[in-house]
Scaffold this active site. Structure first.
Site, PDB file in Angstrom:
ATOM      1  N   HIS A   1       4.420   3.561  -6.144  1.00 11.89           N
ATOM      2  CA  HIS A   1       5.243   4.757  -5.965  1.00 11.89           C
ATOM      3  C   HIS A   1       6.597   4.455  -6.596  1.00 11.89           C
ATOM      4  O   HIS A   1       7.270   3.503  -6.188  1.00 11.89           O
ATOM      5  CB  HIS A   1       5.478   5.045  -4.484  1.00 11.89           C
ATOM      6  CG  HIS A   1       4.256   5.412  -3.707  1.00 11.89           C
ATOM      7  ND1 HIS A   1       3.932   6.721  -3.404  1.00 11.89           N
ATOM      8  CD2 HIS A   1       3.284   4.648  -3.149  1.00 11.89           C
ATOM      9  CE1 HIS A   1       2.817   6.735  -2.681  1.00 11.89           C
ATOM     10  NE2 HIS A   1       2.404   5.502  -2.516  1.00 11.89           N
TER      11      HIS A   1
ATOM     12  N   HIS B   1      -1.660   1.467  -6.687  1.00 10.92           N
ATOM     13  CA  HIS B   1      -0.698   2.387  -7.307  1.00 10.92           C
ATOM     14  C   HIS B   1       0.701   2.052  -6.844  1.00 10.92           C
ATOM     15  O   HIS B   1       0.921   1.699  -5.689  1.00 10.92           O
ATOM     16  CB  HIS B   1      -1.025   3.848  -6.970  1.00 10.92           C
ATOM     17  CG  HIS B   1      -1.181   4.110  -5.504  1.00 10.92           C
ATOM     18  ND1 HIS B   1      -2.332   3.792  -4.817  1.00 10.92           N
ATOM     19  CD2 HIS B   1      -0.332   4.626  -4.588  1.00 10.92           C
ATOM     20  CE1 HIS B   1      -2.187   4.119  -3.549  1.00 10.92           C
ATOM     21  NE2 HIS B   1      -0.978   4.622  -3.361  1.00 10.92           N
TER      22      HIS B   1
ATOM     23  N   GLY C   1       0.048   2.438   5.528  1.00  9.76           N
ATOM     24  CA  GLY C   1       0.170   3.777   4.960  1.00  9.76           C
ATOM     25  C   GLY C   1      -0.645   4.014   3.712  1.00  9.76           C
ATOM     26  O   GLY C   1      -0.545   5.080   3.101  1.00  9.76           O
ATOM     27  N   GLN C   2      -1.447   3.038   3.293  1.00  9.79           N
ATOM     28  CA  GLN C   2      -2.256   3.254   2.088  1.00  9.79           C
ATOM     29  C   GLN C   2      -3.404   4.214   2.392  1.00  9.79           C
ATOM     30  O   GLN C   2      -4.130   4.034   3.384  1.00  9.79           O
ATOM     31  CB  GLN C   2      -2.809   1.926   1.561  1.00  9.79           C
ATOM     32  CG  GLN C   2      -3.514   2.089   0.210  1.00  9.79           C
ATOM     33  CD  GLN C   2      -3.934   0.763  -0.419  1.00  9.79           C
ATOM     34  OE1 GLN C   2      -3.836  -0.304   0.198  1.00  9.79           O
ATOM     35  NE2 GLN C   2      -4.410   0.836  -1.648  1.00  9.79           N
TER      36      GLN C   2
HETATM   37  P1  AMP Z   1      -0.688   5.873  -0.523  1.00 10.40           P
HETATM   38  O1  AMP Z   1      -0.469   6.578   0.789  1.00 10.40           O
HETATM   39  O2  AMP Z   1       0.302   4.791  -0.807  1.00 10.40           O
HETATM   40  O3  AMP Z   1      -2.127   5.452  -0.710  1.00 10.40           O
HETATM   41  O4  AMP Z   1      -0.360   6.970  -1.642  1.00 10.40           O
HETATM   42  C1  AMP Z   1      -1.279   7.900  -2.102  1.00 10.40           C
HETATM   43  C2  AMP Z   1      -0.459   8.976  -2.743  1.00 10.40           C
HETATM   44  O5  AMP Z   1      -1.295   9.698  -3.609  1.00 10.40           O
HETATM   45  C3  AMP Z   1       0.139   9.992  -1.757  1.00 10.40           C
HETATM   46  O6  AMP Z   1       1.555   9.948  -1.862  1.00 10.40           O
HETATM   47  C4  AMP Z   1      -0.444  11.330  -2.215  1.00 10.40           C
HETATM   48  O7  AMP Z   1       0.497  12.364  -2.141  1.00 10.40           O
HETATM   49  C5  AMP Z   1      -0.836  11.027  -3.642  1.00 10.40           C
HETATM   50  N1  AMP Z   1      -1.948  11.808  -4.173  1.00 10.40           N
HETATM   51  C6  AMP Z   1      -3.192  11.931  -3.652  1.00 10.40           C
HETATM   52  N2  AMP Z   1      -3.957  12.709  -4.449  1.00 10.40           N
HETATM   53  C7  AMP Z   1      -3.177  13.061  -5.495  1.00 10.40           C
HETATM   54  C8  AMP Z   1      -3.376  13.862  -6.664  1.00 10.40           C
HETATM   55  N3  AMP Z   1      -4.549  14.467  -6.932  1.00 10.40           N
HETATM   56  N4  AMP Z   1      -2.339  14.033  -7.519  1.00 10.40           N
HETATM   57  C9  AMP Z   1      -1.149  13.460  -7.260  1.00 10.40           C
HETATM   58  N5  AMP Z   1      -0.898  12.688  -6.192  1.00 10.40           N
HETATM   59  C10 AMP Z   1      -1.889  12.499  -5.316  1.00 10.40           C
END
Ligand code: AMP
Length: 115
Positions: A102, A100, A93-94
């Site tokens: 969550h 980062h 799911g990345q």
């Molecule tokens: P992942 O799927 O673990 O890579 O998480 C990426 C996360 O980044 C997702 O939950 C998105 O909603 C979040 N995301 C992507 N772009 C932004 C942004 N500009 N501001 C805040 N969150 C973001």
């Protein structure tokens, strides 16, 4: 050095975010697509590490700082309890390849494990 991502643009200020916590090495801001009442992303400012495996191997103290920041945010925005998720790899799911965490908190109930 990992490729440029949306998160390096957030760190540079090119994409503005609401900063919920910031240190010299770490930044936290709300996830734009929240999966829980409190859903905050905590990232290192460096884009050197794509995922938590690389970060743990390369700079364990920076990983500790991310976890400590997560706890501070859970104390501030919820009751101190929190779920900490690192998605590692596209099949997990990345979608953003700048490590980062969550931070999910507040009335988690059956909320998804996937950010
Ligand atoms: P992942 O799927 O673990 O890579 O998480 C990426 C996360 O980044 C997702 O939950 C998105 O909603 C979040 N995301 C992507 N772009 C932004 C942004 N500009 N501001 C805040 N969150 C973001």
């Amino acid at each position: 050095m990992a490729q440029e991502t949306v998160f390096s643009k957030i760190v540079s200020g090119e994409i503005p975010v609401e900063k919920l916590a910031e240190t010299e090495r770490v930044l936290a801001f709300p996830d734009m697509n929240p999966q829980a009442k409190v859903h905050i992303l905590v990232i290192p400012k460096t884009s050197e590490y794509e995922n938590v495996t690389e970060l743990a191997a390369g700079d364990a103290s920076l990983l500790s700082e991310i976890v400590a920041t997560a706890k501070e945010l859970a104390d501030k925005y919820a009751d101190g309890d929190y779920r900490l998720i690192f998605n590692n790899g596209a099949n997990a799911g990345q979608t953003v390849f700048h490590v980062h965490a969550h931070v999910l908190a507040g009335d988690l109930g059956e909320s998804s494990l996937v950010g």
